[in-house]
Design an enzyme around this catalytic site. Structure first.
Site, PDB file in Angstrom:
ATOM      1  N   THR A 190       1.185  -1.270   0.097  1.00  0.00           N
ATOM      2  CA  THR A 190      -0.108   0.020   0.199  1.00  0.00           C
ATOM      3  C   THR A 190       0.918   0.892   0.012  1.00  0.00           C
ATOM      4  O   THR A 190       1.902   1.786   0.718  1.00  0.00           O
ATOM      5  CB  THR A 190      -1.604  -0.023   1.538  1.00  0.00           C
ATOM      6  OG1 THR A 190      -1.539   1.707   1.787  1.00  0.00           O
ATOM      7  CG2 THR A 190      -0.623  -0.290   2.512  1.00  0.00           C
ATOM      8  N   ASN A 196     -11.967  13.239   0.933  1.00  0.00           N
ATOM      9  CA  ASN A 196     -12.982  12.319   1.363  1.00  0.00           C
ATOM     10  C   ASN A 196     -14.910  13.000   0.861  1.00  0.00           C
ATOM     11  O   ASN A 196     -15.855  12.741   0.688  1.00  0.00           O
ATOM     12  CB  ASN A 196     -13.130  12.281   2.461  1.00  0.00           C
ATOM     13  CG  ASN A 196     -11.867  11.118   2.856  1.00  0.00           C
ATOM     14  OD1 ASN A 196     -11.899  10.327   2.130  1.00  0.00           O
ATOM     15  ND2 ASN A 196     -11.465  10.999   4.298  1.00  0.00           N
ATOM     16  N   LYS A 243       2.009  -3.341   7.508  1.00  0.00           N
ATOM     17  CA  LYS A 243       2.727  -3.603   5.821  1.00  0.00           C
ATOM     18  C   LYS A 243       4.074  -3.063   5.496  1.00  0.00           C
ATOM     19  O   LYS A 243       4.747  -3.633   4.886  1.00  0.00           O
ATOM     20  CB  LYS A 243       1.712  -2.777   5.486  1.00  0.00           C
ATOM     21  CG  LYS A 243       0.332  -2.987   5.709  1.00  0.00           C
ATOM     22  CD  LYS A 243      -0.391  -3.823   4.622  1.00  0.00           C
ATOM     23  CE  LYS A 243       0.365  -4.356   3.317  1.00  0.00           C
ATOM     24  NZ  LYS A 243      -0.027  -6.276   2.552  1.00  0.00           N
TER      25      LYS A 243
HETATM   26  P1  NAD Z   1      -9.496  -7.387   2.553  1.00  0.00           P
HETATM   27  O1  NAD Z   1      -9.372  -7.236   3.591  1.00  0.00           O
HETATM   28  O2  NAD Z   1     -10.653  -7.332   1.307  1.00  0.00           O
HETATM   29  O3  NAD Z   1      -9.502  -9.025   2.368  1.00  0.00           O
HETATM   30  C1  NAD Z   1      -8.136  -9.700   2.785  1.00  0.00           C
HETATM   31  C2  NAD Z   1      -8.775 -11.139   3.010  1.00  0.00           C
HETATM   32  O4  NAD Z   1      -7.805 -11.977   3.597  1.00  0.00           O
HETATM   33  C3  NAD Z   1      -9.713 -11.440   3.661  1.00  0.00           C
HETATM   34  O5  NAD Z   1      -9.954 -12.729   2.302  1.00  0.00           O
HETATM   35  C4  NAD Z   1      -8.389 -12.214   4.783  1.00  0.00           C
HETATM   36  O6  NAD Z   1     -10.091 -13.700   4.916  1.00  0.00           O
HETATM   37  C5  NAD Z   1      -7.621 -12.682   4.005  1.00  0.00           C
HETATM   38  N1  NAD Z   1      -7.322 -13.219   5.458  1.00  0.00           N
HETATM   39  C6  NAD Z   1      -6.973 -12.373   6.453  1.00  0.00           C
HETATM   40  N2  NAD Z   1      -5.838 -12.655   7.578  1.00  0.00           N
HETATM   41  C7  NAD Z   1      -5.769 -14.333   6.910  1.00  0.00           C
HETATM   42  C8  NAD Z   1      -4.326 -15.237   7.019  1.00  0.00           C
HETATM   43  N3  NAD Z   1      -3.977 -15.007   8.708  1.00  0.00           N
HETATM   44  N4  NAD Z   1      -4.082 -16.415   6.107  1.00  0.00           N
HETATM   45  C9  NAD Z   1      -4.658 -16.239   5.364  1.00  0.00           C
HETATM   46  N5  NAD Z   1      -5.698 -15.424   4.708  1.00  0.00           N
HETATM   47  C10 NAD Z   1      -6.066 -14.446   5.762  1.00  0.00           C
HETATM   48  O7  NAD Z   1      -8.682  -6.473   1.713  1.00  0.00           O
HETATM   49  P2  NAD Z   1      -8.133  -5.804   0.537  1.00  0.00           P
HETATM   50  O8  NAD Z   1      -8.662  -5.023   0.822  1.00  0.00           O
HETATM   51  O9  NAD Z   1      -8.579  -6.692  -0.366  1.00  0.00           O
HETATM   52  O10 NAD Z   1      -6.805  -5.831   0.698  1.00  0.00           O
HETATM   53  C11 NAD Z   1      -5.801  -6.750   0.162  1.00  0.00           C
HETATM   54  C12 NAD Z   1      -4.207  -6.388   0.177  1.00  0.00           C
HETATM   55  O11 NAD Z   1      -3.935  -5.169  -0.629  1.00  0.00           O
HETATM   56  C13 NAD Z   1      -3.974  -6.313   1.073  1.00  0.00           C
HETATM   57  O12 NAD Z   1      -2.092  -6.366   1.315  1.00  0.00           O
HETATM   58  C14 NAD Z   1      -3.830  -4.527   1.134  1.00  0.00           C
HETATM   59  O13 NAD Z   1      -2.563  -4.394   2.231  1.00  0.00           O
HETATM   60  C15 NAD Z   1      -3.528  -4.300   0.008  1.00  0.00           C
HETATM   61  N6  NAD Z   1      -4.280  -3.135  -0.667  1.00  0.00           N
HETATM   62  C16 NAD Z   1      -5.556  -2.602  -0.309  1.00  0.00           C
HETATM   63  C17 NAD Z   1      -5.788  -1.270  -0.907  1.00  0.00           C
HETATM   64  C18 NAD Z   1      -7.205  -1.482  -0.587  1.00  0.00           C
HETATM   65  O14 NAD Z   1      -7.224   0.198  -0.935  1.00  0.00           O
HETATM   66  N7  NAD Z   1      -7.936  -2.263  -0.316  1.00  0.00           N
HETATM   67  C19 NAD Z   1      -5.106  -0.759  -1.420  1.00  0.00           C
HETATM   68  C20 NAD Z   1      -3.896  -0.747  -1.459  1.00  0.00           C
HETATM   69  C21 NAD Z   1      -3.031  -2.014  -0.764  1.00  0.00           C
HETATM   70  O1  TDX Z   2     -16.623   6.201   6.896  1.00  0.00           O
HETATM   71  C1  TDX Z   2     -15.467   7.280   6.703  1.00  0.00           C
HETATM   72  N1  TDX Z   2     -15.617   8.448   6.814  1.00  0.00           N
HETATM   73  C2  TDX Z   2     -14.201   8.475   6.634  1.00  0.00           C
HETATM   74  O2  TDX Z   2     -14.438   9.904   6.497  1.00  0.00           O
HETATM   75  C3  TDX Z   2     -14.069   6.063   6.647  1.00  0.00           C
HETATM   76  C4  TDX Z   2     -14.849   4.558   7.174  1.00  0.00           C
HETATM   77  C5  TDX Z   2     -13.643   6.589   5.880  1.00  0.00           C
HETATM   78  N2  TDX Z   2     -13.621   8.117   6.490  1.00  0.00           N
HETATM   79  C6  TDX Z   2     -12.267   8.500   5.633  1.00  0.00           C
HETATM   80  C7  TDX Z   2     -10.709   7.801   6.420  1.00  0.00           C
HETATM   81  C8  TDX Z   2      -9.648   8.369   4.864  1.00  0.00           C
HETATM   82  O3  TDX Z   2      -9.743   9.320   5.168  1.00  0.00           O
HETATM   83  O4  TDX Z   2     -11.890   7.979   4.478  1.00  0.00           O
HETATM   84  C9  TDX Z   2     -10.712   8.053   4.256  1.00  0.00           C
HETATM   85  C10 TDX Z   2     -11.011   6.456   3.445  1.00  0.00           C
HETATM   86  O5  TDX Z   2     -10.555   5.235   4.711  1.00  0.00           O
HETATM   87  P1  TDX Z   2     -10.541   3.678   4.342  1.00  0.00           P
HETATM   88  O6  TDX Z   2     -11.529   3.129   3.141  1.00  0.00           O
HETATM   89  O7  TDX Z   2     -11.232   3.415   5.470  1.00  0.00           O
HETATM   90  O8  TDX Z   2      -9.317   3.867   3.568  1.00  0.00           O
HETATM   91  P2  TDX Z   2      -7.389   4.198   4.065  1.00  0.00           P
HETATM   92  O9  TDX Z   2      -7.993   4.580   5.616  1.00  0.00           O
HETATM   93  O10 TDX Z   2      -7.697   5.845   3.473  1.00  0.00           O
HETATM   94  O11 TDX Z   2      -7.065   2.924   3.368  1.00  0.00           O
HETATM   95  C11 TDX Z   2      -7.708   2.207   2.165  1.00  0.00           C
HETATM   96  O12 TDX Z   2      -6.265   2.339   1.234  1.00  0.00           O
HETATM   97  C12 TDX Z   2      -5.184   2.148   1.734  1.00  0.00           C
HETATM   98  C13 TDX Z   2      -7.657   0.183   2.627  1.00  0.00           C
HETATM   99  O13 TDX Z   2      -8.264   0.183   3.643  1.00  0.00           O
HETATM  100  C14 TDX Z   2      -6.043  -0.131   3.188  1.00  0.00           C
HETATM  101  O14 TDX Z   2      -6.427  -1.343   2.944  1.00  0.00           O
HETATM  102  C15 TDX Z   2      -5.365   0.046   1.875  1.00  0.00           C
HETATM  103  O15 TDX Z   2      -3.524  -0.078   2.046  1.00  0.00           O
END
Ligand code: NAD
Ligand code: TDX
Length: 332
Positions: free
Chosen positions: A121, A247, A152
């Site tokens: 991330t 946001n 991370k």
């Molecule tokens: P998510 O929380 O939706 O999914 C995580 C998955 O990992 C789930 O299916 C969960 O069951 C599994 N998991 C958790 N712990 C585990 C363990 N110990 N063993 C096996 N499985 C396990 O997450 P996401 O948003 O899909 O993120 C996926 C990856 O991308 C993460 O590494 C996160 O850091 C990275 N990432 C996310 C975002 C974002 O905006 N969501 C942005 C950049 C990077």
């Molecule tokens: O209800 C809300 N209101 C609000 O203002 C929530 C849930 C979030 N927020 C704000 C917090 C952050 O500034 O919105 C922004 C985005 O929040 P999240 O969706 O929780 O994401 P963020 O904290 O930016 O992290 C996400 O992007 C990077 C993912 O959850 C991470 O897994 C990824 O690494």
């Protein structure tokens, strides 16, 4: 790279990656390893269930991981605890899964000499001032703010050390905020869409001025495919669409697209240590590997995401009550 192990493939980005990979490659042999935490949902893989092998297990289980890694060519490592607010509440699963889990996988790929791609991330770099045009690059020093981003950052450093000291064939990518189908309702965009769908108001932390760079999940996964195919071993690639929004702008846009007044939201308590702004310079990925986002029109892709939540209430409704109960305890 026909035999692939995808960790966290029942989560948001991982499940979209599995769908995309099966569409791209009719011959791929795909195994998903997922612990099915609150964030993982086996149903996310229903559309591809005939094409994959699903293993319900923990990436920290060294024997299981060793067995699975022995039989594949490549690990794509998505599994993580992923939500910043949860990490502030209880950091321990973040240390276990994100650090110990990544270590466990690295030891297995080291033993069996397999290719590894690590998903990370932009949050590892800390944050940027609101009123600046600064961007993170692959050379920006790590400066994480939350237990999530610190865990991370730790996992990234383990991967880099295993490349340098043990010659593990790994690549890394650090992506900006994702949106799209199958995202858990704890995250900003699905939380606000589903709040509106259940008759509640969107909730903005603090003043709503914090800025994120929004990348569609399919664009993230397209970048991952390019890095797996042509990325240079040991290298890190930053992924980001370039589309930055506060946001407040996001919430106003969701309200407008859902035919409500743009100011029909609530301001709630801020997140402790709340990062101000993220912005990735993805020039390296674009010039070296030819990546460009296929979803440049955020409004259209956001409208499609709203439609997905509107038409899939049975998917998100079971998450909604426990998620909002946890937020209520935090005053958010
Ligand atoms: P998510 O929380 O939706 O999914 C995580 C998955 O990992 C789930 O299916 C969960 O069951 C599994 N998991 C958790 N712990 C585990 C363990 N110990 N063993 C096996 N499985 C396990 O997450 P996401 O948003 O899909 O993120 C996926 C990856 O991308 C993460 O590494 C996160 O850091 C990275 N990432 C996310 C975002 C974002 O905006 N969501 C942005 C950049 C990077
Ligand atoms: O209800 C809300 N209101 C609000 O203002 C929530 C849930 C979030 N927020 C704000 C917090 C952050 O500034 O919105 C922004 C985005 O929040 P999240 O969706 O929780 O994401 P963020 O904290 O930016 O992290 C996400 O992007 C990077 C993912 O959850 C991470 O897994 C990824 O690494």
């Amino acid at each position: 790279m026909r035999r692939m192990l995808v960790t966290g493939g029942a989560g948001f980005i991982g499940a979209n990656f599995v769908h995309d990979t099966v569409r791209r490659d009719p011959d791929v042999e795909l195994t998903v390893l997922d612990k099915l935490t609150y964030a993982g949902n086996r149903r996310n893989l229903d559309p591809v269930s005939e094409r994959i092998t699903f293993v319900h297990g923990d990436i920290c289980d060294a024997d299981l991981v060793d067995d699975l890694v022995r039989g594949i060519d490549l690990v794509v490592h998505f599994a993580a605890e992923s939500h910043v607010d949860n990490s502030l509440n209880d950091p321990s699963p973040f240390i276990q899964t994100n650090i110990v889990g990544t270590f466990t996988l690295l030891e297995a790929v080291r033993r069996h000499e397999k290719r590894f791609h690590h998903i990370s991330t932009d949050e590892v770099f800390g944050d940027l001032p609101l009123d600046s045009e600064d961007q993170f690059t692959e050379r920006t020093p790590y400066d994480p703010s939350s237990p999530y981003s610190a865990s991370k950052a730790s996992s990234d450093m383990l991967v880099r050390a295993w490349v340098r000291s043990y010659g593990v064939a790994a690549t890394l990518s650090n992506c900006a905020n994702n949106y799209g189908p199958y995202q858990h309702v704890e995250k900003l965009i699905p939380r606000q869409i589903t709040n509106i769908l259940v008759g509640d108001k969107p909730k903005l932390y603090g003043t709503g001025e914090n800025v994120r760079e929004w990348t569609h999940v399919d664009d993230h996964n397209d970048a991952v495919h390019r890095i797996i195919a042509d990325g240079r071993i040991g290298e890190t690639y930053l992924i980001g669409s370039g589309d930055e929004r506060s946001n407040r702008q996001i919430v106003e846009k969701i309200l407008t697209l859902m035919d409500l007044p743009a100011d029909d939201y609530l301001l709630v308590d801020d997140r402790p240590g709340h990062d101000l702004r993220y912005s990735n310079d993805s020039t390296k990925l674009r010039t070296e590997l030819g990546w460009t986002p296929k979803y440049p029109d955020f409004d259209t892709a956001l409208a499609a995401t709203i439609d997905w939540y509107r038409t899939n209430p049975t998917w998100w409704k079971p998450q909604k009550t426990p998620t909002e109960a946890s937020y209520k305890l935090l005053g958010r």
